[in-house]
Enzyme design. Structure first.
Site, PDB file in Angstrom:
ATOM      1  NE  ARG A  36       1.081  26.294 -25.822  1.00 56.55           N
ATOM      2  CZ  ARG A  36      -0.046  26.112 -25.165  1.00 56.55           C
ATOM      3  NH1 ARG A  36      -0.027  25.945 -23.859  1.00 56.55           N
ATOM      4  NH2 ARG A  36      -1.191  26.099 -25.808  1.00 56.55           N
ATOM      5  CE  LYS A 202     -21.432  19.081 -27.813  1.00 55.07           C
ATOM      6  NZ  LYS A 202     -21.546  19.763 -26.532  1.00 55.07           N
ATOM      7  N   GLY A 330      -5.738  21.963 -30.853  1.00 49.00           N
ATOM      8  CA  GLY A 330      -5.014  20.996 -30.026  1.00 49.00           C
ATOM      9  C   GLY A 330      -5.110  19.581 -30.560  1.00 49.00           C
ATOM     10  N   GLY A 353      -7.328  28.548 -29.152  1.00 47.56           N
ATOM     11  CA  GLY A 353      -8.427  29.510 -29.164  1.00 47.56           C
ATOM     12  C   GLY A 353      -8.123  30.728 -30.034  1.00 47.56           C
TER      13      GLY A 353
HETATM   14  P1  ADP Z   1      -9.267  20.803 -32.345  1.00 41.58           P
HETATM   15  O1  ADP Z   1      -8.800  20.591 -30.928  1.00 41.58           O
HETATM   16  O2  ADP Z   1      -8.216  20.437 -33.339  1.00 41.58           O
HETATM   17  O3  ADP Z   1      -9.840  22.181 -32.563  1.00 41.58           O
HETATM   18  P2  ADP Z   1     -11.852  19.633 -31.804  1.00 41.58           P
HETATM   19  O4  ADP Z   1     -11.574  19.754 -30.339  1.00 41.58           O
HETATM   20  O5  ADP Z   1     -12.861  20.514 -32.375  1.00 41.58           O
HETATM   21  O6  ADP Z   1     -10.468  19.753 -32.618  1.00 41.58           O
HETATM   22  O7  ADP Z   1     -12.328  18.150 -32.155  1.00 41.58           O
HETATM   23  C1  ADP Z   1     -11.585  17.009 -31.809  1.00 41.58           C
HETATM   24  C2  ADP Z   1     -12.455  15.934 -31.223  1.00 41.58           C
HETATM   25  O8  ADP Z   1     -13.530  15.601 -32.076  1.00 41.58           O
HETATM   26  C3  ADP Z   1     -11.647  14.658 -31.042  1.00 41.58           C
HETATM   27  O9  ADP Z   1     -11.612  14.351 -29.663  1.00 41.58           O
HETATM   28  C4  ADP Z   1     -12.410  13.612 -31.853  1.00 41.58           C
HETATM   29  O10 ADP Z   1     -12.456  12.356 -31.208  1.00 41.58           O
HETATM   30  C5  ADP Z   1     -13.798  14.211 -31.950  1.00 41.58           C
HETATM   31  N1  ADP Z   1     -14.532  13.652 -33.106  1.00 41.58           N
HETATM   32  C6  ADP Z   1     -14.122  13.584 -34.367  1.00 41.58           C
HETATM   33  N2  ADP Z   1     -15.033  12.934 -35.140  1.00 41.58           N
HETATM   34  C7  ADP Z   1     -16.071  12.591 -34.324  1.00 41.58           C
HETATM   35  C8  ADP Z   1     -17.321  11.890 -34.507  1.00 41.58           C
HETATM   36  N3  ADP Z   1     -17.675  11.414 -35.702  1.00 41.58           N
HETATM   37  N4  ADP Z   1     -18.116  11.727 -33.425  1.00 41.58           N
HETATM   38  C9  ADP Z   1     -17.744  12.214 -32.227  1.00 41.58           C
HETATM   39  N5  ADP Z   1     -16.586  12.872 -31.983  1.00 41.58           N
HETATM   40  C10 ADP Z   1     -15.755  13.058 -33.019  1.00 41.58           C
HETATM   41 MG    MG Z   2      -9.880  20.166 -29.172  1.00 44.77          MG
END
Ligand code: ADP
Ligand code: MG
Length: 374
Positions: A36, A202, A330, A353
């Site tokens: 950053r 989720k 992230g 966010g």
């Molecule tokens: P970002 O931070 O890029 O927005 P998220 O926080 O929504 O992404 O999702 C990332 C997390 O989702 C990671 O920690 C990853 O391990 C988890 N993840 C990905 N696939 C699965 C799965 N099949 N089951 C459980 N967790 C998962």
């Molecule tokens: Mg995340």
């Protein structure tokens, strides 16, 4: 949306207050990840080149307002900036803690860093009196912190309003402007076919993102734990895998609006933790052919190497595609880093966010405040 850009302003001898996102991890008084800070340097350099007296402000961590604890001090950031700007500065970047009562005291060619804005009572509540004190420090306010733009706070939205009331100039810094340009290009007038990759654990956290993307995308690859909910919605068994039973109807509704590409999953003791290489390769073909790609969320538990292959295959396809690609989140940026595909991603959003809220079609208050008539 129309807004003034710092790049087009004459700043000679102007006192310029720049809101950056300098919220970086610090350990033992040293910055441990400077992404950053690096991103903010071109803006600060540009203001110096334009002959401005530069004041920079940011939040850091989550201190209690009115209780300035040393661990949340921006002092290590001041040291970092002094080092990185040394060729352009004759004096070190000064950390200023009493600016609300004593002013910033900055001359052209100097940089003053204001101490953590979250030490100030009223920062998070967007207190108008505090916002006016920030506005009183400067001639021009530059909003450059995309990552904080989804929250109306005194050093973002409030100060912008206070500047307008005082008939003073507000504008977007180059970092914020680049972010808005890239996101607008991807979401307002995307070259088709547009494909999105939405992963993560989720559906509930990605529901609004999926709804908005379904309106603009030809196809959406749904991966990660989210895919399990879609597989279950189609009547497939997902074993002991994570899925959200109360969202099956929502998943069906999204499937009526766009083509959802569902991977075949591989698991561990009946848990789906990654997508199978064969189906990842098929999805990679769709990615290669897309003209616009938006990626948020890893498609497997990529932190564990055994479940990272699917994410790696898709990340490589994003890199190799000629389409305009934009990535945010992230964990997504961590995956891009892990698989070293950053060179092939057209734009990586710095705001977690704020990025998601923009994709959801929400108005970011600190961006809306910059808007001017055409
Ligand atoms: P970002 O931070 O890029 O927005 P998220 O926080 O929504 O992404 O999702 C990332 C997390 O989702 C990671 O920690 C990853 O391990 C988890 N993840 C990905 N696939 C699965 C799965 N099949 N089951 C459980 N967790 C998962
Ligand atoms: Mg995340």
């Amino acid at each position: 949306m129309n807004f003034l850009r710092m790049s087009e302003l004459n700043l000679t001898d102007k006192v310029v207050l720049i809101r950056e996102d300098l919220n970086v991890p610090i350990k033992d008084g040293k910055v441990t990840s400077d992404a950053r800070l690096q991103a903010s340097l071109p803006t600060i350099k540009m203001a110096l080149e334009k002959g401005a007296a530069v004041i920079v402000c940011s939040h850091l961590g989550r201190p209690t307002e009115g209780n300035p604890e040393a661990v949340y001090s921006l002092a290590p950031v001041a040291d970092y900036l002094t080092e990185k700007l040394s060729s352009q500065l004759s004096t070190p970047v000064r950390l200023n803690s009493d600016y609300l009562t004593q002013g910033a005291n900055v001359k052209s060619g100097e940089v003053v860093l204001l101490e953590n804005v979250r030490f100030n009572d009223g920062e998070k509540k967007n207190d108008a009196t505090l916002a006016k004190k920030y506005a009183d420090l400067c001639d021009v306010f530059v909003m450059d912190a995309f990552g904080t733009a989804h929250r109306a706070q005194a050093s973002t939205e409030g100060v912008t309003q206070a500047m307008r009331q005082a008939d003073k100039t507000v504008c977007a810094g180059p970092l914020l402007a680049a972010e808005l340009d890239a996101l607008s290009l991807a979401l307002e007038t995307p070259a088709q076919p547009m494909l999105a990759i939405v992963g993560g654990s989720k559906v509930s956290t990605k529901l609004e993102v999926l709804h908005s993307l379904a309106e603009v995308c030809t196809q959406i690859i749904v991966g990660g734990g989210i895919a399990n909910t879609f597989l279950a919605a189609q009547g497939h068994s997902v074993g002991a895998s994570l899925y959200e039973a109360d969202l099956l109807d929502t998943a069906r509704d999204i499937m009526t609006k766009t083509e959802i590409l569902l991977p075949e999953a591989i698991g561990d003791n009946d848990m789906i933790l990654d997508i199978a290489p064969e189906s990842a390769k098929q999805l990679a073909d769709a990615i290669i052919n897309a003209k616009t790609i938006l990626w948020n969320g890893p498609v497997g538990v990529f932190e564990v190497d055994a479940f990272g292959q699917g994410t790696q295959i898709l990340a490589t396809a994003v890199r190799d595609s000629d389409g305009f690609s934009i990535a945010g989140g992230g964990d997504t940026l961590a995956a891009i880093d892990k698989y070293q595909v950053a060179d092939g991603v057209s734009y990586m959003s710095t705001g977690g966010g704020a990025f998601l809220e923009f994709v959801e079609g929400k108005v970011l208050p600190a961006v809306a405040a910059l808007q001017i008539d055409a």
